[in-house]
Write a protein that holds these residues in place. Structure first.
Motif, mmCIF file in Angstrom:
data_model
loop_
_atom_site.group_PDB
_atom_site.id
_atom_site.type_symbol
_atom_site.label_atom_id
_atom_site.label_comp_id
_atom_site.label_asym_id
_atom_site.label_seq_id
_atom_site.Cartn_x
_atom_site.Cartn_y
_atom_site.Cartn_z
ATOM 1 N N ALA A 63 103.527 22.266 14.485
ATOM 2 C CA ALA A 63 103.849 22.175 15.910
ATOM 3 C C ALA A 63 104.697 20.944 16.191
ATOM 4 C CB ALA A 63 102.582 22.125 16.735
ATOM 5 N N GLY A 64 104.883 20.068 15.194
ATOM 6 C CA GLY A 64 105.703 18.885 15.402
ATOM 7 C C GLY A 64 104.950 17.701 15.980
ATOM 8 N N ARG A 65 103.600 17.783 16.049
ATOM 9 C CA ARG A 65 102.800 16.687 16.585
ATOM 10 C C ARG A 65 102.118 15.950 15.440
ATOM 11 N NH1 ARG A 65 98.813 19.657 20.112
ATOM 12 N NH2 ARG A 65 99.495 21.469 18.988
ATOM 13 N N PRO A 66 101.782 14.658 15.647
ATOM 14 C CA PRO A 66 101.064 13.926 14.602
ATOM 15 C C PRO A 66 99.639 14.461 14.429
ATOM 16 C CG PRO A 66 101.816 12.451 16.354
ATOM 17 C CD PRO A 66 102.156 13.832 16.765
ATOM 18 N N VAL A 67 99.133 14.492 13.197
ATOM 19 C CA VAL A 67 97.786 14.927 12.864
ATOM 20 C C VAL A 67 97.148 13.815 12.051
ATOM 21 C CG1 VAL A 67 96.419 16.636 11.632
ATOM 22 C CG2 VAL A 67 98.492 17.345 12.825
#
Length: 159
Positions: free
Chosen positions: A10-14
């Motif tokens: 999704a392009g978000r940091p995890v």
């Protein structure tokens, strides 16, 4: 511990998160049973003392024994909630609590005390006050009646 930044689709940091889970010992609830009125009936916990401390997950049976002329109305918990209307209430306690057997006068015992005349052979129908309405096949409005044949008496519901 090493922390790493990753990027999800999704392009978000995890982030990786470490969680320490400590299993707590299960509590052993204590159950107490009481009668709303000892003159109307008695109570017990099947096979156990009263009060009883039970193993977590153990099923128990609360028993209410009404005395003659009375019936069990409800079992209620310590919060006043109705939990059963059965004389033998089976459940698995999840917390410590007190359960009350609430007894009430049994109106059907009043009918037994009325001296209704013996109806030999043909069943006779009486209302709850003891007034004769006729044979069992008589047309009657909806309601609860008493059917008597010889020495046998039973409650019947007409719809």
């Amino acid at each position: 511990m090493e922390r790493r930044l990753a990027t999800a689709e999704a392009g978000r940091p995890v982030y990786d998160v470490v969680v320490n889970v400590t299993e707590l010992p299960a509590l052993a609830p204590t159950v107490t049973v009481v009668s709303s009125d000892a003159a109307m009936g008695t109570v017990a916990i099947s096979g156990l003392d009263n009060p009883a401390t039970v193993r977590p997950g153990e099923r128990i049976i609360l028993q209410a024994q009404p005395k003659e002329g009375y019936r069990l109305d409800t079992w209620t918990d310590q919060y006043g909630r109705i939990v059963s209307r059965e004389a033998n209430y089976s459940f698995i306690p999840v917390e410590t609590g007190t359960f009350t057997a609430n007894f009430a006068k049994d109106s059907s015992s009043d009918i037994k005390k009325k001296n209704l005349p013996l109806a030999q052979g043909t069943p006779q129908i009486y209302d709850l006050s003891g007034r004769l309405h006729g044979a069992a096949d008589s047309p009657l409005p909806a309601g609860v009646y008493i059917e008597k044949t010889g020495n046998a008496t039973r409650k019947v519901l007409r719809k």
